[in-house]
Design a protein around this motif. Structure first.
Motif, mmCIF file in Angstrom:
data_model
loop_
_atom_site.group_PDB
_atom_site.id
_atom_site.type_symbol
_atom_site.label_atom_id
_atom_site.label_comp_id
_atom_site.label_asym_id
_atom_site.label_seq_id
_atom_site.Cartn_x
_atom_site.Cartn_y
_atom_site.Cartn_z
ATOM 1 N N LEU A 88 -12.519 -23.147 -36.402
ATOM 2 C CA LEU A 88 -13.696 -22.385 -36.801
ATOM 3 C C LEU A 88 -14.467 -23.133 -37.888
ATOM 4 O O LEU A 88 -13.897 -23.949 -38.604
ATOM 5 C CB LEU A 88 -13.274 -21.004 -37.313
ATOM 6 N N PRO A 89 -15.758 -22.845 -38.042
ATOM 7 C CA PRO A 89 -16.545 -23.538 -39.068
ATOM 8 C C PRO A 89 -16.078 -23.174 -40.481
ATOM 9 O O PRO A 89 -15.503 -22.104 -40.698
ATOM 10 C CB PRO A 89 -17.977 -23.050 -38.837
ATOM 11 N N ASP A 90 -16.350 -24.056 -41.438
ATOM 12 C CA ASP A 90 -16.031 -23.779 -42.837
ATOM 13 C C ASP A 90 -16.802 -22.554 -43.303
ATOM 14 O O ASP A 90 -17.944 -22.325 -42.895
ATOM 15 C CB ASP A 90 -16.410 -24.969 -43.719
ATOM 16 N N GLY A 91 -16.178 -21.768 -44.181
ATOM 17 C CA GLY A 91 -16.830 -20.593 -44.737
ATOM 18 C C GLY A 91 -16.555 -19.313 -43.981
ATOM 19 O O GLY A 91 -17.113 -18.270 -44.309
ATOM 20 N N VAL A 92 -15.703 -19.351 -42.968
ATOM 21 C CA VAL A 92 -15.380 -18.155 -42.199
ATOM 22 C C VAL A 92 -14.522 -17.225 -43.050
ATOM 23 O O VAL A 92 -13.588 -17.655 -43.714
ATOM 24 C CB VAL A 92 -14.640 -18.526 -40.891
ATOM 25 N N ASP A 93 -14.868 -15.942 -43.053
ATOM 26 C CA ASP A 93 -14.111 -14.927 -43.775
ATOM 27 C C ASP A 93 -14.115 -13.652 -42.941
ATOM 28 O O ASP A 93 -14.797 -13.581 -41.913
ATOM 29 C CB ASP A 93 -14.748 -14.676 -45.144
ATOM 30 N N ILE A 94 -13.391 -12.649 -43.378
ATOM 31 C CA ILE A 94 -13.329 -11.380 -42.657
ATOM 32 C C ILE A 94 -14.739 -10.799 -42.572
ATOM 33 O O ILE A 94 -15.466 -10.757 -43.563
ATOM 34 C CB ILE A 94 -12.361 -10.412 -43.349
ATOM 35 N N GLY A 95 -15.123 -10.382 -41.380
ATOM 36 C CA GLY A 95 -16.443 -9.817 -41.151
ATOM 37 C C GLY A 95 -17.490 -10.822 -40.720
ATOM 38 O O GLY A 95 -18.605 -10.436 -40.364
ATOM 39 N N THR A 96 -17.171 -12.101 -40.724
ATOM 40 C CA THR A 96 -18.126 -13.132 -40.309
ATOM 41 C C THR A 96 -18.450 -12.983 -38.830
ATOM 42 O O THR A 96 -17.563 -12.798 -38.006
ATOM 43 C CB THR A 96 -17.551 -14.534 -40.576
ATOM 44 N N GLU A 97 -19.734 -13.058 -38.502
ATOM 45 C CA GLU A 97 -20.188 -13.022 -37.108
ATOM 46 C C GLU A 97 -20.270 -14.456 -36.600
ATOM 47 O O GLU A 97 -20.827 -15.330 -37.273
ATOM 48 C CB GLU A 97 -21.550 -12.353 -37.016
ATOM 49 N N LEU A 98 -19.717 -14.684 -35.402
ATOM 50 C CA LEU A 98 -19.669 -16.022 -34.821
ATOM 51 C C LEU A 98 -20.316 -16.047 -33.447
ATOM 52 O O LEU A 98 -20.287 -15.049 -32.720
ATOM 53 C CB LEU A 98 -18.221 -16.494 -34.688
ATOM 54 N N LEU A 99 -20.850 -17.189 -33.103
ATOM 55 C CA LEU A 99 -21.372 -17.450 -31.769
ATOM 56 C C LEU A 99 -20.537 -18.567 -31.173
ATOM 57 O O LEU A 99 -20.326 -19.598 -31.814
ATOM 58 C CB LEU A 99 -22.837 -17.893 -31.850
ATOM 59 N N TRP A 100 -20.040 -18.370 -29.948
ATOM 60 C CA TRP A 100 -19.305 -19.416 -29.236
ATOM 61 C C TRP A 100 -20.160 -19.845 -28.060
ATOM 62 O O TRP A 100 -20.503 -19.040 -27.187
ATOM 63 C CB TRP A 100 -17.967 -18.905 -28.747
ATOM 64 N N GLU A 101 -20.543 -21.118 -28.081
ATOM 65 C CA GLU A 101 -21.374 -21.651 -27.005
ATOM 66 C C GLU A 101 -21.091 -23.138 -26.886
ATOM 67 O O GLU A 101 -20.984 -23.837 -27.892
ATOM 68 C CB GLU A 101 -22.847 -21.418 -27.330
ATOM 69 N N ASN A 102 -20.975 -23.599 -25.652
ATOM 70 C CA ASN A 102 -20.692 -25.013 -25.376
ATOM 71 C C ASN A 102 -19.456 -25.499 -26.116
ATOM 72 O O ASN A 102 -19.446 -26.586 -26.719
ATOM 73 C CB ASN A 102 -21.898 -25.888 -25.720
ATOM 74 N N LEU A 103 -18.423 -24.700 -26.096
ATOM 75 C CA LEU A 103 -17.110 -25.012 -26.683
ATOM 76 C C LEU A 103 -17.131 -25.158 -28.203
ATOM 77 O O LEU A 103 -16.235 -25.785 -28.766
ATOM 78 C CB LEU A 103 -16.530 -26.274 -26.039
ATOM 79 N N MET A 104 -18.140 -24.601 -28.877
ATOM 80 C CA MET A 104 -18.236 -24.672 -30.340
ATOM 81 C C MET A 104 -18.535 -23.307 -30.930
ATOM 82 O O MET A 104 -19.285 -22.525 -30.338
ATOM 83 C CB MET A 104 -19.352 -25.637 -30.764
ATOM 84 N N TYR A 105 -17.951 -23.034 -32.102
ATOM 85 C CA TYR A 105 -18.243 -21.818 -32.855
ATOM 86 C C TYR A 105 -19.264 -22.143 -33.944
ATOM 87 O O TYR A 105 -19.165 -23.187 -34.605
ATOM 88 C CB TYR A 105 -16.981 -21.289 -33.535
ATOM 89 N N THR A 106 -20.235 -21.264 -34.118
ATOM 90 C CA THR A 106 -21.182 -21.379 -35.223
ATOM 91 C C THR A 106 -21.311 -20.017 -35.895
ATOM 92 O O THR A 106 -21.175 -18.978 -35.244
ATOM 93 C CB THR A 106 -22.571 -21.857 -34.763
ATOM 94 N N ILE A 107 -21.563 -20.026 -37.196
ATOM 95 C CA ILE A 107 -21.726 -18.788 -37.958
ATOM 96 C C ILE A 107 -23.152 -18.285 -37.766
ATOM 97 O O ILE A 107 -24.106 -19.048 -37.852
ATOM 98 C CB ILE A 107 -21.432 -19.029 -39.449
ATOM 99 N N LEU A 108 -23.271 -16.981 -37.523
ATOM 100 C CA LEU A 108 -24.601 -16.375 -37.384
ATOM 101 C C LEU A 108 -25.102 -15.899 -38.722
ATOM 102 O O LEU A 108 -24.386 -15.539 -39.587
ATOM 103 C CB LEU A 108 -24.551 -15.207 -36.397
#
Length: 57
Positions: free
Chosen positions: A37-57
């Motif tokens: 997962l990307p750096d900075g992920v914490d409880i409640g973080t919204e993520l987008l998974w596309e093209n085999l990658m996670y990004t924070i929304l």
């Protein structure tokens, strides 16, 4: 592939539990290594998974 939307439900050690938010019957959260997962992920973080990658929304 994707896009799929997730929310971090909990973090336990080196693993996060994600729940899918873009479907009605999202079932149980699934476990994924924090290293994937990307750096900075914490409880409640919204993520987008596309093209085999996670990004924070």
């Amino acid at each position: 592939m994707g896009p799929y939307y997730y929310r971090v439900e909990s973090i336990n050690g080196d693993y996060a539990y994600l729940r899918r938010t873009d479907i009605v019957d999202n079932g149980e959260p699934f476990m994924i290594a924090l290293a994937l997962l990307p750096d900075g992920v914490d409880i409640g973080t919204e993520l987008l998974w596309e093209n085999l990658m996670y990004t924070i929304l």
